[in-house]
Structures are given as structure tokens and as C-alpha cells.
Scaffold this motif. Structure first.
Motif, PDB file in Angstrom:
ATOM      1  N   GLY A 150      11.165 -18.160  -0.047  1.00  0.00           N
ATOM      2  CA  GLY A 150      11.006 -17.446   1.650  1.00  0.00           C
ATOM      3  C   GLY A 150      10.559 -15.646   1.154  1.00  0.00           C
ATOM      4  N   LYS A 151      10.526 -15.634   0.605  1.00  0.00           N
ATOM      5  CA  LYS A 151      10.619 -13.819   0.200  1.00  0.00           C
ATOM      6  C   LYS A 151       9.215 -13.723  -0.205  1.00  0.00           C
ATOM      7  N   ALA A 152       9.021 -14.967  -1.259  1.00  0.00           N
ATOM      8  CA  ALA A 152       6.980 -14.824  -1.013  1.00  0.00           C
ATOM      9  C   ALA A 152       6.346 -14.746  -0.439  1.00  0.00           C
ATOM     10  N   GLU A 153       6.565 -16.350   1.033  1.00  0.00           N
ATOM     11  CA  GLU A 153       5.746 -16.413   1.757  1.00  0.00           C
ATOM     12  C   GLU A 153       5.998 -15.212   2.650  1.00  0.00           C
ATOM     13  N   MET A 154       7.268 -14.505   2.798  1.00  0.00           N
ATOM     14  CA  MET A 154       7.042 -13.048   3.858  1.00  0.00           C
ATOM     15  C   MET A 154       5.962 -12.100   3.423  1.00  0.00           C
ATOM     16  N   LEU A 155       6.398 -11.878   1.208  1.00  0.00           N
ATOM     17  CA  LEU A 155       4.867 -11.132   0.971  1.00  0.00           C
ATOM     18  C   LEU A 155       3.769 -11.310   1.064  1.00  0.00           C
ATOM     19  N   LYS A 156       3.609 -12.879   1.253  1.00  0.00           N
ATOM     20  CA  LYS A 156       2.272 -13.678   1.579  1.00  0.00           C
ATOM     21  C   LYS A 156       1.064 -12.363   2.979  1.00  0.00           C
ATOM     22  N   ARG A 157       2.862 -12.680   4.007  1.00  0.00           N
ATOM     23  CA  ARG A 157       2.377 -11.699   5.031  1.00  0.00           C
ATOM     24  C   ARG A 157       1.702 -10.188   4.736  1.00  0.00           C
ATOM     25  N   MET A 158       2.126  -9.619   3.433  1.00  0.00           N
ATOM     26  CA  MET A 158       2.245  -8.293   3.733  1.00  0.00           C
ATOM     27  C   MET A 158       1.424  -7.790   2.274  1.00  0.00           C
ATOM     28  N   LEU A 159       0.203  -8.665   2.216  1.00  0.00           N
ATOM     29  CA  LEU A 159      -0.259  -8.256   1.590  1.00  0.00           C
ATOM     30  C   LEU A 159      -1.696  -7.466   1.758  1.00  0.00           C
ATOM     31  N   PRO A 160      -2.266  -8.089   3.143  1.00  0.00           N
ATOM     32  CA  PRO A 160      -3.107  -6.911   3.720  1.00  0.00           C
ATOM     33  C   PRO A 160      -2.798  -5.455   3.754  1.00  0.00           C
ATOM     34  N   VAL A 161      -1.176  -5.359   3.645  1.00  0.00           N
ATOM     35  CA  VAL A 161      -0.891  -4.145   4.089  1.00  0.00           C
ATOM     36  C   VAL A 161      -1.281  -3.052   2.812  1.00  0.00           C
ATOM     37  N   LEU A 162      -0.242  -3.289   1.741  1.00  0.00           N
ATOM     38  CA  LEU A 162      -0.778  -3.334   0.344  1.00  0.00           C
ATOM     39  C   LEU A 162      -1.963  -2.965   0.092  1.00  0.00           C
TER      40      LEU A 162
ATOM     41  N   SER B  33      -2.958  13.434   1.177  1.00  0.00           N
ATOM     42  CA  SER B  33      -2.776  12.687  -0.300  1.00  0.00           C
ATOM     43  C   SER B  33      -1.240  12.241  -0.963  1.00  0.00           C
ATOM     44  N   LYS B  34      -0.731  13.445  -1.212  1.00  0.00           N
ATOM     45  CA  LYS B  34       0.813  13.110  -1.399  1.00  0.00           C
ATOM     46  C   LYS B  34       1.553  12.191  -0.559  1.00  0.00           C
ATOM     47  N   GLY B  35       1.336  12.601   0.577  1.00  0.00           N
ATOM     48  CA  GLY B  35       2.850  11.764   2.009  1.00  0.00           C
ATOM     49  C   GLY B  35       1.928  10.450   1.724  1.00  0.00           C
ATOM     50  N   VAL B  36       0.636   9.534   1.682  1.00  0.00           N
ATOM     51  CA  VAL B  36       0.306   8.326   0.885  1.00  0.00           C
ATOM     52  C   VAL B  36       0.446   7.817   0.371  1.00  0.00           C
ATOM     53  N   LYS B  37       0.235   8.372  -1.305  1.00  0.00           N
ATOM     54  CA  LYS B  37       0.802   7.892  -2.045  1.00  0.00           C
ATOM     55  C   LYS B  37       2.853   7.879  -2.559  1.00  0.00           C
ATOM     56  N   MET B  38       3.098   9.328  -2.241  1.00  0.00           N
ATOM     57  CA  MET B  38       4.836   8.359  -1.869  1.00  0.00           C
ATOM     58  C   MET B  38       5.233   7.715  -0.530  1.00  0.00           C
ATOM     59  N   VAL B  39       4.639   7.668   0.357  1.00  0.00           N
ATOM     60  CA  VAL B  39       4.821   5.762   1.480  1.00  0.00           C
ATOM     61  C   VAL B  39       4.269   5.209   0.573  1.00  0.00           C
ATOM     62  N   TYR B  40       3.304   4.717  -0.378  1.00  0.00           N
ATOM     63  CA  TYR B  40       2.729   3.675  -1.017  1.00  0.00           C
ATOM     64  C   TYR B  40       3.690   3.067  -1.871  1.00  0.00           C
TER      65      TYR B  40
ATOM     66  N   PHE C 216      -3.167  -0.032   2.284  1.00  0.00           N
ATOM     67  CA  PHE C 216      -2.612   0.734   1.301  1.00  0.00           C
ATOM     68  C   PHE C 216      -3.404   2.083   0.441  1.00  0.00           C
ATOM     69  N   GLU C 217      -3.751   1.076  -0.543  1.00  0.00           N
ATOM     70  CA  GLU C 217      -4.317   1.135  -1.866  1.00  0.00           C
ATOM     71  C   GLU C 217      -5.881   1.681  -1.471  1.00  0.00           C
ATOM     72  N   LEU C 218      -6.462   1.148  -0.397  1.00  0.00           N
ATOM     73  CA  LEU C 218      -7.396   1.853  -0.077  1.00  0.00           C
ATOM     74  C   LEU C 218      -7.079   3.557   0.575  1.00  0.00           C
ATOM     75  N   ALA C 219      -6.297   3.342   1.373  1.00  0.00           N
ATOM     76  CA  ALA C 219      -5.890   4.599   1.930  1.00  0.00           C
ATOM     77  C   ALA C 219      -5.952   5.704   0.839  1.00  0.00           C
ATOM     78  N   MET C 220      -4.780   5.351  -0.455  1.00  0.00           N
ATOM     79  CA  MET C 220      -4.858   6.006  -1.344  1.00  0.00           C
ATOM     80  C   MET C 220      -6.112   6.522  -1.430  1.00  0.00           C
ATOM     81  N   ILE C 221      -6.982   5.974  -2.185  1.00  0.00           N
ATOM     82  CA  ILE C 221      -8.834   6.171  -2.230  1.00  0.00           C
ATOM     83  C   ILE C 221      -9.313   7.199  -1.367  1.00  0.00           C
TER      84      ILE C 221
END
Length: 189
Positions: free
Chosen positions: A71-83, A102-109, A86-91
Motif C-alpha cells: 500500500g505504501k509503495a502504491e501511494m509512492l508511485k502516485r507521488m513520484l511525479p511530484v518528486l 533556492s534554500k526554500g525549495v531545497k528545504m521542502v524537498y 521537485f528535483e527540477l525545481a531545485m535545478i
């Protein structure tokens, strides 16, 4: 009223624990004497059943834990696009003039990743040879490196408590087209 007969017709009022007279065992109990070998056999069966029940409880607990992890893995699958976003936002924020952004985005991530790691998330780190169980080939480039060597990771892969959620998308090396394989024949055949 004292002369009333009960349902067994003998006029006696039966005792709660059966009709026993002064310490004598009932006839039925005397006929049911169990031999030592029968007793050992019954004891062994009871012990075996107790062990089987313990194993059943352990399997059931493992099944429940596995269902939670799935169940946790299925929930994470739906969150992967958000992750990924976030990585693109950090770049992008690293290129920005605003250091606070930049610091704020890194902290939230970082906070999001810490929370997911506490639940069992782990990143796959493909390096060396391509692993078909954890990597997905997106492209193969001709290089002088050994064929199947991971050259670049395009998209991170993740596991949740040992369950593969997403394979890592990788670019691997392949032999140049002009290279000939050594077949071991001296004639070139």
C-alpha cells in the motif's frame, strides 16, 4: 414435594458434576483409560498443532506487514511525479538570483524525502553494470567502455521496503558498430 421424581426416574437428584458416589469413578471414565503410547501420540499431535498455529500466526503477521508495504509503495508511485518536479525545481531555483527561493525549495524537498525515507523509501543508485531487476534502458551509446555499463541516470529509481516502485531510467554503453566480436577462431570464421 420431597417424593418428586426427577427425569431419570430413580428419585435421586443428580449432582452437578455427574452422579458420583463417595469417590468412585463413573464406569464410563474407567472404560476410557488411555494407554501410554496413545497418550504420547495425542501429546505429540497437540504439540504439532500448537506449532502449526504459531506458524500460522507468524505468516498472518507477515502477510499484514507485506500488505501495508505494498500500500505504501502504491501511494509512492502516485507521488513520484511530484518528486521529479521537485528535483527540477531545485535545478531551476539554483540558477535563480534569489538565494532564499533556492534554500526554500531545497528545504521542502529535504523534509519530504526525510519523511518518505522514514517510511522505508530508498533511492536506487545504478552504477557499474546494468541490472535488469532495477534499471530500465532508455538508450544505448557507443563507447569504449564495457557493454552494459551505466553511463548516465536519466530518472531516479526507488524502492519502498524492498519493493521496486520504479526502476531507474539509464543510458548504457554498447560496442561500436565497427568493432568485431572475437569468436575465438583464428581464421575469422
Amino acid at each position: 414435594m420431597a417424593d418428586e421424581k426427577n427425569s431419570n426416574g430413580n428419585g435421586k437428584i443428580p449432582e452437578k458434576n455427574g452422579d458420583r458416589s463417595q469417590g468412585k469413578e463413573p464406569e464410563a471414565a474407567m472404560n476410557n483409560v488411555v494407554s501410554k503410547s496413545e497418550y504420547e501420540e495425542l501429546k505429540e499431535r497437540v504439540l504439532r498443532m500448537a506449532a502449526e498455529f504459531d506458524n500460522y500466526k507468524k505468516r498472518s503477521a507477515a502477510d499484514v506487514a507485506n500488505a501495508k508495504n505494498v500500500g505504501k509503495a502504491e501511494m509512492l508511485k502516485r507521488m513520484l511525479p511530484v518528486l521529479d518536479e521537485f528535483e527540477l525545481a531545485m535545478i531551476s531555483s539554483a540558477k535563480s538570483q534569489d538565494e532564499n527561493l533556492s534554500k526554500g525549495v531545497k528545504m521542502v524537498y529535504a523534509n519530504l524525502m526525510d519523511a518518505l525515507k522514514a517510511e522505508g523509501l530508498s533511492e536506487l543508485e545504478p552504477s557499474g553494470k546494468y541490472d535488469p531487476y532495477t534499471d530500465e534502458i532508455i538508450m544505448a551509446k557507443e563507447t569504449d567502455k564495457d557493454p552494459g555499463t551505466v553511463l548516465e541516470v536519466l530518472k531516479k529509481g526507488y524502492k519502498m521496503n524492498g519493493i521496486l516502485v520504479r526502476p531507474a531510467s539509464v543510458i548504457i554503453s554498447k560496442e561500436p558498430n565497427g568493432a568485431q566480436k572475437d569468436t575465438g577462431n583464428k581464421d575469422g570464421k
